[in-house]
Design a protein around this motif. Structure first.
Motif, mmCIF file in Angstrom:
data_model
loop_
_atom_site.group_PDB
_atom_site.id
_atom_site.type_symbol
_atom_site.label_atom_id
_atom_site.label_comp_id
_atom_site.label_asym_id
_atom_site.label_seq_id
_atom_site.Cartn_x
_atom_site.Cartn_y
_atom_site.Cartn_z
ATOM 1 N N GLU A 182 -14.303 24.928 7.627
ATOM 2 C CA GLU A 182 -15.095 24.497 6.477
ATOM 3 C C GLU A 182 -14.210 24.426 5.238
ATOM 4 O O GLU A 182 -14.263 23.457 4.479
ATOM 5 C CB GLU A 182 -16.255 25.462 6.248
ATOM 6 N N ARG A 183 -13.402 25.451 5.028
ATOM 7 C CA ARG A 183 -12.505 25.452 3.871
ATOM 8 C C ARG A 183 -11.526 24.288 3.946
ATOM 9 O O ARG A 183 -11.250 23.614 2.940
ATOM 10 C CB ARG A 183 -11.751 26.781 3.787
ATOM 11 N N ALA A 184 -11.004 24.013 5.129
ATOM 12 C CA ALA A 184 -10.064 22.897 5.291
ATOM 13 C C ALA A 184 -10.737 21.565 5.005
ATOM 14 O O ALA A 184 -10.128 20.667 4.419
ATOM 15 C CB ALA A 184 -9.482 22.901 6.703
ATOM 16 N N PHE A 185 -12.017 21.442 5.377
ATOM 17 C CA PHE A 185 -12.717 20.188 5.089
ATOM 18 C C PHE A 185 -13.004 20.056 3.596
ATOM 19 O O PHE A 185 -13.048 18.943 3.068
ATOM 20 C CB PHE A 185 -14.005 20.106 5.901
ATOM 21 N N PHE A 186 -13.165 21.186 2.906
ATOM 22 C CA PHE A 186 -13.251 21.130 1.443
ATOM 23 C C PHE A 186 -11.988 20.499 0.871
ATOM 24 O O PHE A 186 -12.052 19.740 -0.105
ATOM 25 C CB PHE A 186 -13.410 22.533 0.851
ATOM 26 N N TRP A 187 -10.829 20.830 1.452
ATOM 27 C CA TRP A 187 -9.571 20.246 0.974
ATOM 28 C C TRP A 187 -9.630 18.721 1.093
ATOM 29 O O TRP A 187 -9.202 18.006 0.183
ATOM 30 C CB TRP A 187 -8.393 20.768 1.787
ATOM 31 N N HIS A 188 -10.139 18.231 2.230
ATOM 32 C CA HIS A 188 -10.283 16.783 2.416
ATOM 33 C C HIS A 188 -11.108 16.192 1.277
ATOM 34 O O HIS A 188 -10.736 15.175 0.678
ATOM 35 C CB HIS A 188 -11.017 16.489 3.729
ATOM 36 N N CYS A 189 -12.253 16.812 1.025
ATOM 37 C CA CYS A 189 -13.178 16.275 0.017
ATOM 38 C C CYS A 189 -12.568 16.317 -1.377
ATOM 39 O O CYS A 189 -12.754 15.398 -2.185
ATOM 40 C CB CYS A 189 -14.477 17.075 0.033
ATOM 41 N N GLU A 190 -11.845 17.374 -1.670
ATOM 42 C CA GLU A 190 -11.239 17.533 -2.990
ATOM 43 C C GLU A 190 -10.177 16.475 -3.238
ATOM 44 O O GLU A 190 -10.043 15.947 -4.347
ATOM 45 C CB GLU A 190 -10.626 18.938 -3.101
#
Length: 218
Positions: A32-40
């Motif tokens: 989930e945290r890694a996908f936040f990186w994508h979104c950011e």
């Protein structure tokens, strides 16, 4: 909507301080945290939110099916995406849970939204993950109005697409220029293809203006 960090988990949890979402987003899995990186880092994403809402699906049982999606993303083209994030997903593992996801997908389709189960291999695919991480780590770097104007001028001066290094140079060059440009990507001033390696020659363009998005963030 759902409290993730409540002292009951026996696994890593945390909060990700998002510049784009303008809040700390809770996560309960490193994917989930890694996908936040994508979104950011993805300038196509105008805003995003974890645990965005509670969905109640009445199916003729004494109690409705309750579903909390992992993530909502609002895109610049006006689309809304709902994600369920998994290390791996096998629908045969839990028939009731799979029914809930399929019914949730039907609800979102009726709203004109997309629904996806995204798994670890896609989230952790290189070079996307490396590029997203490199951009988002500078998300809180301050940008002046002069910096913003310099980014736009540099990109327009190259006909709409400029090499990453050239834009970074007008922001001070070196590590400072890179940090400021990455912050500009997070703030949707500039845009890059996060599925490609981040290099000096990486094409940088202006971020698309958002169309028809409804919930605040970027």
């Amino acid at each position: 909507m759902r409290r993730i960090i409540n002292g009951r988990h026996r696994k890593p949890t945390g909060r990700y301080s998002s510049a784009k979402a303008r809040r700390a987003l809770p996560w309960e899995d490193k994917r989930e945290r890694a996908f936040f990186w994508h979104c950011e880092a993805d300038a196509n994403v105008v805003a995003y939110l974890s645990q965005p809402h509670r969905l109640e699906i009445h199916v003729g049982r004494p109690r409705p099916l309750i579903y909390f999606p992992d993530l909502r993303r609002d895109l610049a083209n006006g689309r809304v995406e709902i994600y369920e994030i998994k290390k791996a997903y096998n629908p045969d593992d839990d028939a009731d849970y799979d029914l809930k996801l399929r019914l949730a997908a039907d609800v979102y389709e009726g709203l004109g939204w997309s629904f996806r189960i995204i798994e670890a291999p896609e989230i952790e695919r290189r070079p996307t993950l490396d590029t997203a991480w490199s951009v988002q780590r500078y998300r809180h770097v301050a940008l002046s109005e002069r910096d913003r104007f310099a980014v736009v001028t540099a990109i327009e001066g190259h006909g709409g697409t400029a090499p990453f290094q050239d834009v970074a140079d007008v922001l001070g060059g070196g590590a400072v220029g890179m940090a400021r440009l990455c912050a500009g990507i997070v703030r949707r001033i500039a845009s890059i293809d996060i599925t490609a390696p981040l290099e000096a020659t990486t094409p940088v363009s202006l971020a698309a203006a958002p169309v028809g998005w409804l919930f605040p963030g970027a």
